[in-house]
Design a protein around this motif. Structure first.
Motif, PDB file in Angstrom:
ATOM      1  N   ARG A   1       3.886   9.415  -9.950  1.00 43.28           N
ATOM      2  CA  ARG A   1       3.578   7.972  -9.980  1.00 43.28           C
ATOM      3  C   ARG A   1       4.578   7.161  -9.174  1.00 43.28           C
ATOM      4  NH1 ARG A   1       2.414   6.979 -16.409  1.00 43.28           N
ATOM      5  NH2 ARG A   1       0.380   7.999 -16.469  1.00 43.28           N
ATOM      6  N   ALA A   2       5.860   7.546  -9.233  1.00 43.58           N
ATOM      7  CA  ALA A   2       6.910   6.819  -8.514  1.00 43.58           C
ATOM      8  C   ALA A   2       6.942   7.209  -7.031  1.00 43.58           C
ATOM      9  CB  ALA A   2       8.258   7.078  -9.155  1.00 43.58           C
ATOM     10  N   ARG A   3       6.045   8.084  -6.620  1.00 46.60           N
ATOM     11  CA  ARG A   3       5.863   8.491  -5.222  1.00 46.60           C
ATOM     12  C   ARG A   3       7.040   9.246  -4.629  1.00 46.60           C
ATOM     13  NH1 ARG A   3       1.641   6.701  -2.227  1.00 46.60           N
ATOM     14  NH2 ARG A   3       0.084   5.607  -3.438  1.00 46.60           N
ATOM     15  N   PHE A   4       7.733  10.020  -5.458  1.00 48.63           N
ATOM     16  CA  PHE A   4       8.756  10.905  -4.927  1.00 48.63           C
ATOM     17  C   PHE A   4       8.114  12.174  -4.382  1.00 48.63           C
ATOM     18  CE2 PHE A   4      11.424   8.336  -7.777  1.00 48.63           C
ATOM     19  CZ  PHE A   4      12.403   7.960  -6.867  1.00 48.63           C
TER      20      PHE A   4
ATOM     21  N   VAL B   1      17.637   5.427 -12.059  1.00 45.73           N
ATOM     22  CA  VAL B   1      17.439   5.065 -13.461  1.00 45.73           C
ATOM     23  C   VAL B   1      15.969   4.708 -13.636  1.00 45.73           C
ATOM     24  CG1 VAL B   1      18.067   3.447 -15.291  1.00 45.73           C
ATOM     25  CG2 VAL B   1      19.778   4.168 -13.616  1.00 45.73           C
ATOM     26  N   VAL B   2      15.346   5.293 -14.644  1.00 48.06           N
ATOM     27  CA  VAL B   2      13.946   4.990 -14.944  1.00 48.06           C
ATOM     28  C   VAL B   2      13.884   3.597 -15.553  1.00 48.06           C
ATOM     29  CG1 VAL B   2      11.929   5.679 -16.289  1.00 48.06           C
ATOM     30  CG2 VAL B   2      13.441   7.426 -15.322  1.00 48.06           C
ATOM     31  N   VAL B   3      13.083   2.720 -14.959  1.00 48.17           N
ATOM     32  CA  VAL B   3      12.918   1.353 -15.450  1.00 48.17           C
ATOM     33  C   VAL B   3      11.653   1.246 -16.289  1.00 48.17           C
ATOM     34  CG1 VAL B   3      12.564  -1.047 -14.764  1.00 48.17           C
ATOM     35  CG2 VAL B   3      14.184   0.375 -13.517  1.00 48.17           C
ATOM     36  N   ASP B   4      10.581   1.896 -15.830  1.00 53.92           N
ATOM     37  CA  ASP B   4       9.292   1.829 -16.514  1.00 53.92           C
ATOM     38  C   ASP B   4       8.563   3.136 -16.276  1.00 53.92           C
ATOM     39  OD1 ASP B   4       7.121   0.868 -17.916  1.00 53.92           O
ATOM     40  OD2 ASP B   4       6.374  -0.382 -16.287  1.00 53.92           O
TER      41      ASP B   4
ATOM     42  N   ARG C   1      -0.193   4.102 -13.728  1.00 49.10           N
ATOM     43  CA  ARG C   1      -0.994   4.779 -12.719  1.00 49.10           C
ATOM     44  C   ARG C   1      -0.145   5.019 -11.479  1.00 49.10           C
ATOM     45  NH1 ARG C   1      -3.839   0.890  -8.858  1.00 49.10           N
ATOM     46  NH2 ARG C   1      -2.403  -0.854  -8.794  1.00 49.10           N
ATOM     47  N   ARG C   2      -0.700   5.773 -10.534  1.00 49.11           N
ATOM     48  CA  ARG C   2      -0.051   5.943  -9.238  1.00 49.11           C
ATOM     49  C   ARG C   2      -0.598   4.849  -8.336  1.00 49.11           C
ATOM     50  NH1 ARG C   2       2.285  10.012  -5.700  1.00 49.11           N
ATOM     51  NH2 ARG C   2       1.515   9.714  -3.583  1.00 49.11           N
ATOM     52  N   GLY C   3       0.166   3.819  -8.180  1.00 46.43           N
ATOM     53  CA  GLY C   3      -0.270   2.675  -7.404  1.00 46.43           C
ATOM     54  C   GLY C   3       0.332   2.687  -6.007  1.00 46.43           C
ATOM     55  N   PRO C   4       0.223   1.565  -5.311  1.00 45.61           N
ATOM     56  CA  PRO C   4       0.806   1.461  -3.975  1.00 45.61           C
ATOM     57  C   PRO C   4       2.338   1.518  -4.035  1.00 45.61           C
ATOM     58  CG  PRO C   4      -0.107  -0.643  -4.675  1.00 45.61           C
ATOM     59  CD  PRO C   4      -0.488   0.363  -5.715  1.00 45.61           C
ATOM     60  N   ALA C   5       2.950   1.756  -2.900  1.00 45.20           N
ATOM     61  CA  ALA C   5       4.408   1.928  -2.830  1.00 45.20           C
ATOM     62  C   ALA C   5       5.190   0.775  -3.461  1.00 45.20           C
ATOM     63  CB  ALA C   5       4.841   2.153  -1.386  1.00 45.20           C
ATOM     64  N   PRO C   6       4.842  -0.497  -3.195  1.00 43.08           N
ATOM     65  CA  PRO C   6       5.612  -1.571  -3.836  1.00 43.08           C
ATOM     66  C   PRO C   6       5.565  -1.506  -5.369  1.00 43.08           C
ATOM     67  CG  PRO C   6       4.325  -2.458  -2.030  1.00 43.08           C
ATOM     68  CD  PRO C   6       3.885  -1.033  -2.233  1.00 43.08           C
ATOM     69  N   GLU C   7       4.438  -1.107  -5.919  1.00 46.75           N
ATOM     70  CA  GLU C   7       4.320  -0.957  -7.380  1.00 46.75           C
ATOM     71  C   GLU C   7       5.151   0.228  -7.856  1.00 46.75           C
ATOM     72  OE1 GLU C   7       0.834   0.307 -10.502  1.00 46.75           O
ATOM     73  OE2 GLU C   7       0.273  -1.036  -8.855  1.00 46.75           O
ATOM     74  N   ALA C   8       5.130   1.316  -7.109  1.00 44.65           N
ATOM     75  CA  ALA C   8       5.888   2.511  -7.481  1.00 44.65           C
ATOM     76  C   ALA C   8       7.388   2.236  -7.477  1.00 44.65           C
ATOM     77  CB  ALA C   8       5.563   3.650  -6.531  1.00 44.65           C
ATOM     78  N   GLN C   9       7.853   1.402  -6.573  1.00 44.61           N
ATOM     79  CA  GLN C   9       9.273   1.100  -6.483  1.00 44.61           C
ATOM     80  C   GLN C   9       9.775   0.282  -7.668  1.00 44.61           C
ATOM     81  OE1 GLN C   9       9.446  -0.674  -2.617  1.00 44.61           O
ATOM     82  NE2 GLN C   9       9.534   1.304  -1.573  1.00 44.61           N
TER      83      GLN C   9
END
Length: 100
Positions: free
Chosen positions: A19-22, A74-77, A81-89
């Motif tokens: 989800r975080a796009r790593f 650090v995990v913030v949230d 879902r797996r959203g676009p890159a700005p959401e993943a960041q």
């Protein structure tokens, strides 16, 4: 809460990394988890991850290599879902370096 139940603020590590796009796929994120090269720091204790089903929650520190970079995040949230890159960041932030 039984071991199989989780609260809404936790997420499987392989799903979160995807989800975080790593990683491009969940299979690649699961493979990274199984490799033993990912560490979770929680309550001052660093633990090696060996299973993709390991649950993470906000404020956990993840330490792992991605390509030639060593990431300390650090995990913030946990995200929904797996959203676009700005959401993943918004799901993580880079940890502050330890200063002595």
């Amino acid at each position: 809460m039984t071991p199989m139940q989780t609260d809404s603020s936790s997420c499987r590590l392989d799903v979160w990394l995807w989800r975080a796009r790593f990683f491009k796929t969940r299979a690649l994120s699961a493979k990274a988890c199984e490799s033993g090269h990912i560490r979770i720091e929680r309550f001052g204790k660093v633990v090696r991850v060996e299973k993709p089903s390991t649950f993470i929650k906000p404020d956990d520190h993840l330490i792992f290599a991605l390509g030639t970079r060593l990431l300390d995040i650090v995990v913030v949230d946990t995200g929904e879902r797996r959203g676009p890159a700005p959401e993943a960041q918004t799901l993580y932030r880079h940890a502050e370096p330890h200063r002595e």
